[in-house]
Design an enzyme around this catalytic site. Structure first.
Site, PDB file in Angstrom:
ATOM      1  N   PHE A 190      -5.387 -67.068   9.847  1.00 30.00           N
ATOM      2  CA  PHE A 190      -5.499 -65.670  10.152  1.00 30.00           C
ATOM      3  C   PHE A 190      -4.236 -64.857   9.664  1.00 30.00           C
ATOM      4  O   PHE A 190      -4.571 -63.753   9.697  1.00 30.00           O
ATOM      5  CB  PHE A 190      -5.745 -65.538  11.746  1.00 30.00           C
ATOM      6  CG  PHE A 190      -4.460 -65.770  12.427  1.00 30.00           C
ATOM      7  CD1 PHE A 190      -3.646 -64.551  12.667  1.00 30.00           C
ATOM      8  CD2 PHE A 190      -4.189 -67.032  13.117  1.00 30.00           C
ATOM      9  CE1 PHE A 190      -2.390 -64.742  13.616  1.00 30.00           C
ATOM     10  CE2 PHE A 190      -3.069 -67.140  13.838  1.00 30.00           C
ATOM     11  CZ  PHE A 190      -1.870 -66.117  14.257  1.00 30.00           C
ATOM     12  N   LYS A 214     -13.150 -70.781   2.775  1.00 35.00           N
ATOM     13  CA  LYS A 214     -13.494 -70.423   4.231  1.00 35.00           C
ATOM     14  C   LYS A 214     -12.215 -69.658   4.672  1.00 35.00           C
ATOM     15  O   LYS A 214     -11.313 -70.199   5.065  1.00 35.00           O
ATOM     16  CB  LYS A 214     -13.698 -71.762   4.947  1.00 35.00           C
ATOM     17  CG  LYS A 214     -14.191 -71.446   6.424  1.00 35.00           C
ATOM     18  CD  LYS A 214     -14.162 -72.410   7.282  1.00 35.00           C
ATOM     19  CE  LYS A 214     -12.627 -72.086   8.040  1.00 35.00           C
ATOM     20  NZ  LYS A 214     -12.569 -70.825   8.918  1.00 35.00           N
ATOM     21  N   GLU A 217     -12.009 -67.312  10.508  1.00 37.45           N
ATOM     22  CA  GLU A 217     -12.929 -66.441  11.592  1.00 37.45           C
ATOM     23  C   GLU A 217     -12.464 -65.234  11.827  1.00 37.45           C
ATOM     24  O   GLU A 217     -13.148 -64.299  12.811  1.00 37.45           O
ATOM     25  CB  GLU A 217     -13.814 -67.381  12.311  1.00 37.45           C
ATOM     26  CG  GLU A 217     -12.964 -68.041  13.420  1.00 37.45           C
ATOM     27  CD  GLU A 217     -12.074 -69.081  13.204  1.00 37.45           C
ATOM     28  OE1 GLU A 217     -11.386 -69.517  14.077  1.00 37.45           O
ATOM     29  OE2 GLU A 217     -11.973 -69.434  12.030  1.00 37.45           O
ATOM     30  N   LYS A 218     -11.143 -65.014  12.222  1.00 38.08           N
ATOM     31  CA  LYS A 218     -10.631 -64.045  13.028  1.00 38.08           C
ATOM     32  C   LYS A 218     -10.419 -62.795  11.968  1.00 38.08           C
ATOM     33  O   LYS A 218     -10.206 -61.750  12.644  1.00 38.08           O
ATOM     34  CB  LYS A 218      -9.187 -64.433  13.705  1.00 38.08           C
ATOM     35  CG  LYS A 218      -9.172 -65.473  14.422  1.00 38.08           C
ATOM     36  CD  LYS A 218      -8.187 -65.868  15.263  1.00 38.08           C
ATOM     37  CE  LYS A 218      -7.919 -66.822  16.275  1.00 38.08           C
ATOM     38  NZ  LYS A 218      -8.340 -68.147  15.742  1.00 38.08           N
ATOM     39  N   SER A 267      -2.142 -74.460  11.292  1.00 38.62           N
ATOM     40  CA  SER A 267      -1.417 -75.243  12.339  1.00 38.62           C
ATOM     41  C   SER A 267      -1.179 -76.904  12.055  1.00 38.62           C
ATOM     42  O   SER A 267      -2.113 -77.093  11.254  1.00 38.62           O
ATOM     43  CB  SER A 267      -2.247 -75.093  13.699  1.00 38.62           C
ATOM     44  OG  SER A 267      -3.525 -75.756  13.766  1.00 38.62           O
ATOM     45  N   CYS A 322       4.570 -68.203   9.013  1.00 43.11           N
ATOM     46  CA  CYS A 322       5.080 -69.468   9.007  1.00 43.11           C
ATOM     47  C   CYS A 322       6.418 -69.696   8.639  1.00 43.11           C
ATOM     48  O   CYS A 322       7.083 -70.626   8.551  1.00 43.11           O
ATOM     49  CB  CYS A 322       4.038 -70.368   8.190  1.00 43.11           C
ATOM     50  SG  CYS A 322       4.196 -69.960   6.376  1.00 43.11           S
ATOM     51  N   GLU A 422       6.275 -74.278  18.076  1.00 45.50           N
ATOM     52  CA  GLU A 422       6.255 -73.206  17.050  1.00 45.50           C
ATOM     53  C   GLU A 422       5.522 -72.221  17.954  1.00 45.50           C
ATOM     54  O   GLU A 422       4.396 -72.098  18.407  1.00 45.50           O
ATOM     55  CB  GLU A 422       5.405 -73.326  15.930  1.00 45.50           C
ATOM     56  CG  GLU A 422       5.399 -72.318  14.825  1.00 45.50           C
ATOM     57  CD  GLU A 422       4.563 -72.307  13.735  1.00 45.50           C
ATOM     58  OE1 GLU A 422       5.074 -71.570  12.721  1.00 45.50           O
ATOM     59  OE2 GLU A 422       3.812 -73.167  13.557  1.00 45.50           O
TER      60      GLU A 422
END
Length: 540
Positions: A190, A214, A217-218, A267, A322, A422
């Site tokens: 996201f 893909k 979805e957020k 993640s 990240c 994290e």
């Protein structure tokens, strides 16, 4: 150019309020490639299959929520298995023709795509701010860093060159060529809705592959806009396809026998699952995962420049990078730095990303905010000192937003949960050591290895750090040492799983396979007979 575009963003902000953004989004799906008529009035995001925006028949969907307002921006369908198979099938059918398309033609499409991204960069940035929450200026940077990868692919004819050696033996030549793999897939996070898709599909398709993407979805809107721009640039139907979903879509990508390679950013939990599951099916996988990026601050570092770097890299994008600089190790003590660091942190403006004075916006979800606050509290309970606490911040006009202000924890130890995990929020952890050796040891004992930086005026200290530090990307007086795309994003240790990193030469190698050809054109002497001995390069 950048300044002009930022001024345009501010103008858009004055003109467009949040309730008008959905109208802007809907207008972007008015593609000539046959978006369904219902999409014009529906909040539901379509799939993109075979060059067309196709409404999903799924009865299940997920709301895309503006993190500054909690307003529903759109709805993402949980793509059905039949629709996923249709996307893979479209990619598979497009591959034979696309792989045989001259690389110069593929390059020209990328040249056109980067032109179109530049044209619509403000609209892309506005969509990102609406769905993801980051400031308009930061959203602009999100798109621009992805654009640099597109620009890099415009030289694919050179990047994909093989090797040639003539006369390796008597009258025999050998050469190598790089060929595409087939259907490849990407699974996106996201936090960078434009940059990460642009890390993936432009490199893959310019190498001659077809692609199934893909998005998160957020915040799927930017990826859908990019699909439309790619079509406008001339990308043939089926070369790029987009499906939506969560766990089932991810597992389908991992399991599908027609998908040859999978790119992932996100993640560690998801990344290791994808790496293990897709690798077990014989796929290539590149998986960029979590991080705990450190900065060592030496006593001789330039104070103003270093403080500005720490604040920008620690709190920018609300810490949802990240490569966020989340931990600072002060050699010789933090006292000379702490007050000034606090002063700069307090000066940052927390606001909705669409507001022109915003320095950092909200985090992505209420659940993310709760997790960040829990990790802050765990640090306090473990003995860390709370220098700045952003948990109770309220933003006027956006009281429902997922806001956390800049937070600083000092006296942090390596065994604290807030250090081991994290945090992925605007939280800066401060540690102290007596020596550079001790600081390097702290970083090297951490399981993550995305990036690490040092701030110093000493060439000897910088050289020692560069040589001994165990991190894929190293900064010397640079807080976020992410290289430009002609190099690769070289995270290591628990931050990366796979053999070939994203973009640069490694990215081209990931999306291609080597074929060697050995050829002989000579007349053999009559009566030479058959030799069953192992062929060698020596003359007989």
């Amino acid at each position: 150019m950048l300044q002009v575009s930022i001024l345009r963003l501010k103008k858009l902000n004055r003109i467009l309020r949040p309730q008008q953004i959905s109208t802007l989004r809907d207008s972007y799906f008015s593609t000539a490639t046959a978006a369904s008529s219902s999409q014009r009035t529906s909040l539901r995001i379509p799939n993109f299959i075979g060059g067309k925006f196709v409404d999903s028949q799924s009865q299940e969907s997920i709301d895309v929520i503006n993190p500054a307002t909690q307003e529903v921006v759109s709805q993402v369908p949980l793509t059905t298995n039949e629709e996923f198979k249709a996307a893979v099938s479209a990619a598979k059918q497009a591959f034979p023709s696309w792989r045989n398309t001259p690389v110069t033609t593929r390059q020209r499409i990328m040249i056109k795509l980067q032109e179109l991204i530049r044209r619509d960069i403000d609209k892309l940035a506005l969509n990102i701010t609406t769905e993801q929450g980051k400031t308009l200026k930061d959203a602009h940077g999100d798109v621009f860093r992805g654009l640099e990868v597109v620009e890099h692919t415009c030289g694919m004819a050179t990047l994909q060159m093989g090797e040639y050696v003539a006369n390796v033996s008597s009258g025999i030549d050998t050469y190598s060529i790089r060929e595409p793999l087939g259907v490849c897939a990407g699974i996106c996070p996201f936090n960078f809705p434009a940059m990460i898709p642009l890390w993936m599909f432009p490199v893959s398709v310019t190498c001659g592959n077809t692609f199934v993407l893909k998005p998160s979805e957020k915040d799927p809107g930017a990826a859908m806009m990019l699909a439309e721009l790619a079509t406008e640039a001339g990308l043939p139907n089926g070369v790029l396809n987009i499906v939506h979903g969560t766990y089932d879509a991810v597992n389908a990508i991992c399991d599908d026998e027609d998908i040859k390679a999978v790119s992932f950013v996100g993640s560690n939990t998801a990344g290791m699952h994808i790496y293990a599951r897709a690798s077990a099916k014989g796929k290539r996988v590149q998986s960029n995962m979590g991080a705990k990026n450190h900065a060592i601050v030496m006593p001789d570092a330039n104070m103003d420049a270093t403080l500005n770097a720490l604040v920008a890299a620690g709190f920018g994008a609300a810490g949802q990078r990240c490569m966020a600089l989340s931990t600072v190790v002060f050699v010789g003590g933090s006292k000379p730095w702490e007050d000034k660091l606090l002063e700069r942190a307090k000066a940052l403006k927390v606001n909705a990303g669409i507001e022109p004075d915003a320095d950092l916006g909200p985090v992505i979800t209420k659940q993310a905010k709760e997790r960040i606050c829990r990790l802050i509290e765990s640090g306090v309970q473990s003995g860390a000192r709370l220098v700045a606490d952003g948990r109770s911040i309220t933003v006027p006009k956006y009281e429902n937003g997922n806001f956390i202000g800049p937070t600083i924890l000092s006296d942090v130890a390596a065994d604290m949960e807030c250090y081991k995990e994290e945090i992925f929020g605007p939280v800066l952890l401060c540690m102290e050591t007596d020596s550079l050796d001790e600081a390097i040891d702290i970083i090297n004992r951490n399981k993550y290895g995305n990036g690490a930086s040092i701030f110093t005026s000493s060439g000897a200290a910088a050289r020692k750090f560069q040589t001994e530090i165990e991190a894929g990307q190293v900064g010397i007086n640079v807080p976020i040492p992410v290289p430009l795309p002609f190099f690769s994003f070289t995270g290591s240790k628990a931050s990366f799983a796979g053999d070939l990193n994203f973009y640069g030469k490694a990215g081209v190698q990931f999306y291609t396979q080597i074929k060697t050809v050995t050829q002989q054109w000579k007349d053999l002497p009559s009566g030479s007979g058959v030799s069953l001995a192992m062929p060698t390069s020596q003359k007989s």
